[in-house]
Design a protein around this motif. Structure first.
Motif, mmCIF file in Angstrom:
data_model
loop_
_atom_site.group_PDB
_atom_site.id
_atom_site.type_symbol
_atom_site.label_atom_id
_atom_site.label_comp_id
_atom_site.label_asym_id
_atom_site.label_seq_id
_atom_site.Cartn_x
_atom_site.Cartn_y
_atom_site.Cartn_z
ATOM 1 N N TYR A 181 9.972 -6.884 2.040
ATOM 2 C CA TYR A 181 9.397 -5.698 2.324
ATOM 3 C C TYR A 181 10.361 -3.768 2.628
ATOM 4 C CZ TYR A 181 5.231 -2.861 3.681
ATOM 5 O OH TYR A 181 4.716 -1.856 3.708
ATOM 6 N N ASP A 216 1.192 -10.082 -6.937
ATOM 7 C CA ASP A 216 0.433 -11.666 -6.882
ATOM 8 C C ASP A 216 -0.683 -11.802 -5.447
ATOM 9 O OD1 ASP A 216 1.616 -12.000 -9.429
ATOM 10 O OD2 ASP A 216 3.050 -13.272 -8.012
ATOM 11 N N TYR A 217 0.130 -10.982 -4.499
ATOM 12 C CA TYR A 217 -1.377 -11.322 -3.529
ATOM 13 C C TYR A 217 -2.140 -10.284 -4.108
ATOM 14 C CZ TYR A 217 2.336 -13.455 -0.289
ATOM 15 O OH TYR A 217 3.500 -14.237 0.695
ATOM 16 N N ALA A 245 -4.459 -8.431 2.189
ATOM 17 C CA ALA A 245 -3.384 -9.257 1.456
ATOM 18 C C ALA A 245 -1.808 -8.435 1.976
ATOM 19 C CB ALA A 245 -3.567 -8.333 -0.243
ATOM 20 N N TYR A 246 -2.288 -7.057 2.296
ATOM 21 C CA TYR A 246 -1.020 -6.587 2.040
ATOM 22 C C TYR A 246 -0.038 -6.941 3.620
ATOM 23 C CZ TYR A 246 1.673 -2.088 2.222
ATOM 24 O OH TYR A 246 3.141 -0.831 1.822
ATOM 25 N N LEU A 295 3.686 -8.451 -4.381
ATOM 26 C CA LEU A 295 2.678 -7.937 -3.899
ATOM 27 C C LEU A 295 1.819 -7.424 -4.623
ATOM 28 C CD1 LEU A 295 1.326 -6.325 -1.476
ATOM 29 C CD2 LEU A 295 2.497 -4.236 -2.701
ATOM 30 N N GLU A 313 4.823 -11.912 5.600
ATOM 31 C CA GLU A 313 5.274 -13.202 5.154
ATOM 32 C C GLU A 313 6.651 -13.549 4.253
ATOM 33 O OE1 GLU A 313 2.449 -15.502 2.420
ATOM 34 O OE2 GLU A 313 1.127 -15.750 4.116
ATOM 35 N N ASN A 314 6.740 -11.971 3.666
ATOM 36 C CA ASN A 314 7.562 -11.474 3.139
ATOM 37 C C ASN A 314 8.647 -10.162 3.658
ATOM 38 O OD1 ASN A 314 7.252 -13.519 0.509
ATOM 39 N ND2 ASN A 314 5.609 -11.807 0.697
ATOM 40 N N ARG A 364 -0.516 -10.028 4.970
ATOM 41 C CA ARG A 364 0.047 -11.499 4.788
ATOM 42 C C ARG A 364 1.452 -11.139 4.082
ATOM 43 N NH1 ARG A 364 -1.046 -15.590 1.702
ATOM 44 N NH2 ARG A 364 -2.636 -14.730 0.119
ATOM 45 N N PHE A 365 1.043 -9.791 3.173
ATOM 46 C CA PHE A 365 2.702 -10.043 2.229
ATOM 47 C C PHE A 365 3.592 -9.713 2.939
ATOM 48 C CE2 PHE A 365 5.709 -7.192 -0.115
ATOM 49 C CZ PHE A 365 5.633 -7.866 -0.841
#
Lengths: 219, 219
Positions: free
Chosen positions: B107, B74-75, B95-96, B72, B102-103, B98-99
């Motif tokens: 999450y 890194d994002y 970004a949150y 996270l 994508e995960n 998206r993270f």
DNA sequence: AAACTTACTGAACACTGTTCAGTAAATCAT
DNA sequence: ATGATTTACTGAACAGTGTTCAGTAAGTTT
């Protein structure tokens, strides 16, 4: 022939007994440690019998999930007396927090666990009426706020989603323990429920500031 | 004696292998269907061996949970280039989301499941550093906004909690499927990711309206 | 060569959700 | 009243789960 009817009634009663046993075990021990065998033992039937009344564990969970939403709507009962829509919105938030705190496992069942919705998907027939009804109350309250001139330039459904998400986020982060594990919170030694209330009050403040964005003058 | 060292290195490698196997099984099949036996099979060891390297399933989950927070952060790497704190806050939200999209399972592991935190509690020694670091980034960004004069009359930690909760609520309600089951959404046939983005944009709008509430005069 | 340490495993324990052949009782048809 | 059928239920099993522990085989030390 009253016999058939009596049998039918007996069957329905047993189904209710199963649900009652499930609800009781669930509320006192949480869902993780409530097994089909536990429920069967409680009603003094074999585990296999439960599968004659419920196709799945998910179906039991779904029935409890529906009851949960009915209870939430009961909590919203206090809103009837509040005429001002914004005050009603505020009271709704407080009721939501109270519900999530007083019925932590039920809340998880309703809005965190995926199993009950899996059941909705498998039985394509019926929809998610109970959940919809609760969301409609929020939606209508926000709409009424807008009719009064509040949140003028915002999209009704979108603000509703944002408000719901904030409340849901606060409640789940609190109940799951994640809020309590944040260093800032742990070091301050602050009561977690107080923190939740404070955060909610901050949200109300924020909403109050947006409320009147008709004609503002920034100096 | 290099022998002891070599053995030590070998032990550490095996521990890493276990984690790698767990991560791979986890990302491709989700946590629910990743068992100790699966992991053992993947690394070609007996299930019992895993318990020589990890005391618990929770300990494995906790290690993956820590990796998740590193990812996270890194994002959040994209935020380095954004100088304006409010723009940074906006980028952080994107970004949150998206993270979280994508995960999804990671999450859930990080911020929904209670098991990893249970492990923190059992091993009272180490704290929840990774989670703290991520929250600190938000906290500092909000504080910087306030230094620039935004969100003047609001409490730093409280707005941070509210913003985090909103993002968390949006992401979890989306991923769990609850957002998609709301009648309004289902009937509109709207793409759920688009809805999420719209709701997020609405939040940004709301924050933008609060931004400049230094001295307001309501007419 | 004997004693000890280390790394590992097979088998078990107590669970889980779920299925299915089989049983006993109640009802129906003749 | 007797045989056929339906209904309601269950015991036992299946395939899985996390976890523990006695036992083993190899490597190291004395």
């Amino acid at each position: 022939m009253g016999v058939v009817e009596r049998k039918q009634r007996h069957k329905e009663e047993l189904k209710k007994d199963i649900l009652t046993a499930a609800r009781e075990l669930f509320t006192e021990r949480g869902w993780e440690s409530t097994s089909i065998r536990n429920i069967a033992e409680k009603i003094e039937y074999s585990p296999a019998t439960i599968y004659l009344y419920y196709k799945d564990k998910n179906e039991i969970i779904f029935d409890l999930h529906r009851e949960g939403f009915k209870l939430l709507i009961d909590y919203f009962g206090v809103l009837k007396g509040v005429t001002d829509p914004f005050e009603r919105l505020k009271a709704m938030g407080r009721a939501y927090i109270r519900f999530a705190q007083e019925n932590q496992d039920t809340y998880k069942l309703m809005l965190v666990m995926e199993e009950p919705l899996q059941h909705v998907e498998s039985c394509a027939a019926q929809d998610w009426d109970e959940g919809d009804r609760a969301f409609d109350i929020l939606l209508r309250t926000v709409a009424e706020c807008q009719q009064k001139g509040y949140f003028k330039n915002l999209h009704t459904a979108n603000i509703s989603f944002v408000i719901w998400s904030t409340m849901h986020g606060l409640c789940t982060l609190r109940t799951s323990g994640h809020l309590g594990h944040v260093g800032l919170v742990r070091n301050s030694g602050m009561d977690i429920d107080l923190l939740l209330t404070n955060a909610y009050e901050e949200l109300v403040k924020m909403l109050e500031q947006i409320k009147h964005q008709k004609n503002i003058t920034i100096t």
